[in-house]
Design a protein around this motif. Sequence first.
Motif, PDB file in Angstrom:
ATOM      1  N   UNK A 102       0.828  -1.216   0.000  1.00 37.71           N
ATOM      2  CA  UNK A 102       0.000   0.000   0.000  1.00 37.71           C
ATOM      3  C   UNK A 102       0.861   1.264   0.000  1.00 37.71           C
ATOM      4  N   UNK A 103       2.000   1.208   0.675  1.00 39.52           N
ATOM      5  CA  UNK A 103       2.919   2.356   0.717  1.00 39.52           C
ATOM      6  C   UNK A 103       3.377   2.732  -0.695  1.00 39.52           C
ATOM      7  N   UNK A 104       3.918   1.742  -1.417  1.00 44.50           N
ATOM      8  CA  UNK A 104       4.420   2.031  -2.768  1.00 44.50           C
ATOM      9  C   UNK A 104       3.283   2.278  -3.765  1.00 44.50           C
ATOM     10  N   UNK A 105       2.161   1.571  -3.573  1.00 42.16           N
ATOM     11  CA  UNK A 105       1.019   1.756  -4.475  1.00 42.16           C
ATOM     12  C   UNK A 105       0.463   3.172  -4.423  1.00 42.16           C
ATOM     13  N   UNK A 106       0.287   3.683  -3.209  1.00 45.92           N
ATOM     14  CA  UNK A 106      -0.268   5.037  -3.054  1.00 45.92           C
ATOM     15  C   UNK A 106       0.771   6.103  -3.402  1.00 45.92           C
ATOM     16  N   UNK A 107       2.047   5.834  -3.110  1.00 46.22           N
ATOM     17  CA  UNK A 107       3.111   6.762  -3.536  1.00 46.22           C
ATOM     18  C   UNK A 107       3.063   6.911  -5.058  1.00 46.22           C
ATOM     19  N   UNK A 108       2.837   5.792  -5.738  1.00 47.49           N
ATOM     20  CA  UNK A 108       2.746   5.836  -7.211  1.00 47.49           C
ATOM     21  C   UNK A 108       1.554   6.670  -7.671  1.00 47.49           C
ATOM     22  N   UNK A 109       0.413   6.512  -7.005  1.00 52.06           N
ATOM     23  CA  UNK A 109      -0.773   7.311  -7.350  1.00 52.06           C
ATOM     24  C   UNK A 109      -0.458   8.802  -7.228  1.00 52.06           C
ATOM     25  N   UNK A 110       0.192   9.180  -6.120  1.00 44.49           N
ATOM     26  CA  UNK A 110       0.538  10.599  -5.912  1.00 44.49           C
ATOM     27  C   UNK A 110       1.548  11.086  -6.948  1.00 44.49           C
ATOM     28  N   UNK A 111       2.520  10.231  -7.282  1.00 44.06           N
ATOM     29  CA  UNK A 111       3.520  10.622  -8.292  1.00 44.06           C
ATOM     30  C   UNK A 111       2.872  10.825  -9.665  1.00 44.06           C
ATOM     31  N   UNK A 112       1.926   9.956 -10.018  1.00 47.53           N
ATOM     32  CA  UNK A 112       1.218  10.106 -11.298  1.00 47.53           C
ATOM     33  C   UNK A 112       0.426  11.419 -11.321  1.00 47.53           C
TER      34      UNK A 112
END
Length: 307
Positions: A102-112
């Motif tokens: 979830x940490x990396x998944x949501x970080x990716x959402x924010x980066x996108x």
Amino acid sequence: MHKNNVTELIIIGLFQDPGVQRVCFVLFLPVYLATVVGNGLIVVTVNFSKSLGSPMYFFLSYLSLVEISYSSTVVPKFITDLLAKIKIISFKGCLTQIFFFHFFGVTEIFLLTVMAYDRYVAICKPLHYTTIISRPVCRLLVASSWLGGLVHSMIQIFVTIQLPFCGPNVIDHYFCDLHPLFKIACADTSVEGVVVLSNSGLISVVSFFLLVTSYIVILVNLRSHSAEGRRKALSTCASHVMVVVLFFGPAIFLYMRPSSTFTEDKLVAVFYTVITPMLNPIIYTLRNKEVKNAMRNLWCKKDSDSE
């Protein structure tokens, strides 16, 4: 903290047939290696090529780094489990996997979302681009993405460790995630389910809304550009849009509806945990001349240096 008798969990996996599992192993191992190598190439190229100094590539290198990390929380264990008769993970290991997933998944959402903002400023406010998206601002936006992922993940884990796990220890999935884990809790998890859904759902919906809005504004703005300007702007945006659709489509399908035990759910999860991270570097490099040229120059230079 509730009493917890469960120290290890048995993972059912993707398919039960040993033959099918071996075929999956042969298919998914090269995909994972391609994910690590492809995204790793982008990170190295962006950091060592002077021609890729713009904020867009700065964000892209972090996106690739997150892709490697995100995929690595699930895929190596999943691939080795394909060859195991009984797939076991410790309870603490399961919570660790959920946290980082979830940490990396949501970080990716924010980066996108940050990358969409970058494209919006570049196309709609080109004269102010270097002042608005300065290097300190880039660092702040990336740091905020990581922080957002961390806060989200901590909430998910805090909700989960409050639950009692006293009996069943079989997870109907191929990795540890919240919905399959909630099903084996010895308590009603409807409240926790709502918290998790609103936490994941709110982030996904708000980010998706911001992404769609930014691209509508970009498209409206492009009408006043020349044909050549439009073509160039659309080519840089198209890669980003493809990555967003590939990432958000399956995630929204899984998290924005009541959970079920269908095999389709697992297959959709395979798409965004195994396939999408591999596709991203391909999408960004195939559609981008600057990245392709920078890679060529960098590796040709390395070859000439080693001779």
